[in-house]
Design an enzyme around this catalytic site. Structure first.
Site, PDB file in Angstrom:
ATOM      1  N   SER A   1       0.841  -1.188   0.000  1.00  0.00           N
ATOM      2  CA  SER A   1       0.000   0.000   0.000  1.00  0.00           C
ATOM      3  C   SER A   1       0.880   1.244   0.000  1.00  0.00           C
ATOM      4  O   SER A   1       1.602   1.499   0.979  1.00  0.00           O
ATOM      5  CB  SER A   1      -0.890  -0.028   1.247  1.00  0.00           C
ATOM      6  OG  SER A   1      -1.306   1.260   1.565  1.00  0.00           O
TER       7      SER A   1
ATOM      8  N   LYS B   1      31.111  -0.432   2.211  1.00  0.00           N
ATOM      9  CA  LYS B   1      31.262  -0.421   3.672  1.00  0.00           C
ATOM     10  C   LYS B   1      32.309  -1.462   4.070  1.00  0.00           C
ATOM     11  O   LYS B   1      32.146  -2.648   3.793  1.00  0.00           O
ATOM     12  CB  LYS B   1      29.907  -0.751   4.305  1.00  0.00           C
ATOM     13  CG  LYS B   1      29.972  -0.943   5.796  1.00  0.00           C
ATOM     14  CD  LYS B   1      28.599  -1.140   6.395  1.00  0.00           C
ATOM     15  CE  LYS B   1      28.708  -1.547   7.841  1.00  0.00           C
ATOM     16  NZ  LYS B   1      27.406  -1.851   8.444  1.00  0.00           N
TER      17      LYS B   1
END
Ligand SMILES: Cc1cc2nc3c(=O)[nH]c(=O)nc-3n(C[C@H](O)[C@H](O)[C@H](O)COP(=O)(O)OP(=O)(O)OC[C@H]3O[C@@H](n4cnc5c(N)ncnc54)[C@H](O)[C@@H]3O)c2cc1C
Length: 500
Positions: free
Chosen positions: A41, A80
């Site tokens: 949604s 990273k």
């Protein structure tokens, strides 16, 4: 659904990181035998944080057949090499949980024992002088390097930082190409079968009805199926991990883009800094018992290194774990299955390992209680091991400047963690339990970094004379430092590898 009925239709509720990662792996591995529908949604939206990862993400992406350069480009990602922890042991100190090995292991004996003996002989170097990842991170250098040429030492071990929303869209495109059906809409009602108690149907606000055999609850903290419908229950861990809120705010890009995450401890929580190609992600995780929302927000805003790009957003959470990750015909993946604060960037990993576990135990012939129980046992152990590693950071503080840190020092901790810390202190040894995510090297860095020094080392190190030991350490340090210097800058790597 009858519990022995074959599973042909899988419905995923939620289109955040968890929903799309789950859809991607399921369609890639089982797309020929099952139909996958994902409902999300836009009105509810996604949590929109979750931007730092750990090295297993590389293998997961490879398994999906993702092109790395395209992935970093599309998600505006960066590299990273570890997490720099600042002010955790004492205010003003700093250490890194760097990925990858340290030094060179000897048969049956990890490197740090050699370093411990050398310290006793007067060595002033810290253990990170022997981490290739750390040396490269501090210079903001990176390139893809599996091994250091000519010396048979491990190269750089890395993970990614990426934009969480762009990551979800990237995975969505991939999934839709592979045949996942997406339905936009808000689920207004969930129906269960009165005989079995299983979920039988989801009804959208527009009255559309969706049925399925197996439901994956990726509805985030809403936990729409696993909790709101099935009342599975939640084990609360906030007595060990008291942070329950986070402010998140993006800031303008800062150069150079550092190839590591920063975690900076403050008076009642800690701040993250995650550098991306187009912006920096920042946030402050804190405990509302010790710090008001407004004061925490002001503190975060006062500690940023660039102008903000949006208003800070408050996210509330409760640390803990759903009692059963798989209950009846619902498997919860992502925030619906539990929450561990992002101190060691483990949530996306938990999503990936959860969906891998489901693929391995996929109930194609029907849901079998034995398989569900084994799935839940493995999931519980995984969550608990990570939980203990995170608690370690809080327990091992020596800070006394606030009640928060004093309380952390004094809290009772899980027995397994206490034993691990005691063993390390007495002997310098750390063992990895079966299937435990974090390696001894990760544990050692946090323990040493926050001031827990062993009283002993392994006698295997006595195989080397003091001179041989000194020579070995000096040789290794030179290799790491000199090789790191020659690597390209991280910015340059990103531009060449995946520049816009
Ligand atoms: C402050 C913070 C920092 C974090 N940092 C990191 C990090 O650095 N690294 C890391 O690995 N993890 C991190 N995480 C965790 C990470 O954000 C989540 O694990 C990840 O985003 C997965 O979220 P999710 O998909 O489970 O939930 P969400 O992103 O919330 O998605 C939920 C989905 O469910 C849908 N939905 C809900 N209800 C309904 C309904 N009724 N009808 C239809 N659809 C519905 C929503 O529309 C949405 O699509 C962090 C989390 C927090 C809170």
């Amino acid at each position: 659904m009858n519990e022995q009925q074959a599973v042909k239709e899988v419905v995923i509720v939620g289109g955040g990181t968890a929903g799309w990662i789950s859809a991607a792996l399921l369609v890639k591995m089982l797309g020929k035998s099952i139909k996958i529908t994902l409902i999300e949604s836009e009105e509810i939206g996604i949590v929109g944080v979750g931007e730092a990862t750990i090295p297993p993400v590389i293998h997961f992406n490879e398994g999906l057949g993702i092109n790395e350069a395209e992935f970093l480009k599309e998600t505006h990602g960066s590299i990273k090499l570890g997490i720099q922890f600042e002010n955790w042991g004492q205010q003003g100190d700093s250490y890194m949980h760097a990925f990858g090995n340290f030094g060179k292991d000897y048969p049956f004996c990890t490197f740090h024992h050699f370093w411990l003996k050398a310290k006793e002989q007067g060595l002033s170097d810290n253990i990170w002088d022997y981490s290739f990842n750390y040396q490269a991170a501090k210079l903001n250098h990176f390139t893809k390097l599996d091994t250091i040429p000519n010396v048979n030492l491990q190269g750089l071990v890395y993970a990614y930082h990426f934009d969480a929303s762009l990551y979800a869209s990237f995975l969505r495109r991939l999934c839709e190409k592979m045949g996942v059906k997406r339905i936009e809409g808000r689920i207004a009602q969930v129906e269960t079968d009165p005989q079995t108690g299983n979920i039988s149907m989801l009804k959208l606000q527009n009255d559309r009805e969706i049925t399925g055999d197996l439901f994956i609850d990726c509805s985030g903290m809403h936990a729409l199926l696993i909790e709101k419908t099935l009342n599975t229950g939640y084990e609360d861990w906030s007595h060990w991990l008291p942070c329950d809120r986070a402010w998140a705010v993006p800031t303008e890009r800062v150069d150079p883009i550092t190839p590591y995450t920063r975690s900076i401890a403050h008076q009642a929580g800690w701040q993250w800094r995650i550098p991306l190609q187009h912006r920096t992600g920042n946030g402050l995780v804190f405990s509302s018992k010790y710090w008001s929302e407004e004061d925490a927000k002001a503190h975060l805003l006062a500690n940023l290194d660039a102008p903000t790009l949006a208003e800070p957003r408050l996210i509330k959470f409760r640390t803990g774990r759903r009692l059963k990750q798989w209950n009846r015909n619902v498997v919860s993946i992502g925030l619906s299955s539990g929450f561990l604060e992002p101190l060691e960037s483990t949530s996306i990993h938990l999503i990936q390992s959860g969906i891998i576990r489901l693929v391995k135990n996929f109930p194609h012939q029907g849901i079998k209680p034995e398989e569900v129980a084994e799935f839940n046992r493995q999931s519980q152990i995984e969550f608990e091991h990570i939980r203990d590693f995170i608690i370690l950071h809080y327990k091992l503080t020596q800070r006394t400047d606030s009640k928060f840190w004093r309380d952390c020092q004094q809290m009772d901790i899980p027995e397994r963690l206490a034993k691990k810390m005691d063993l390390f202190k007495a002997t310098g040894k750390v063992y990895r339990e079966q299937d435990e995510l974090f390696s001894p090297i990760a544990w050692i860095q946090v323990m040493l970094g926050q001031g827990l020094s062993p009283e002993d080392f392994h006698p295997i190190v006595n195989a080397l004379t003091p001179e041989q030991l000194q020579e070995l350490l000096s040789y290794l340090k030179t290799i790491f430092v000199e090789t790191a210097k020659k690597l390209p800058e991280h910015n340059e790597f990103l531009e060449n590898f995946c520049g816009h």
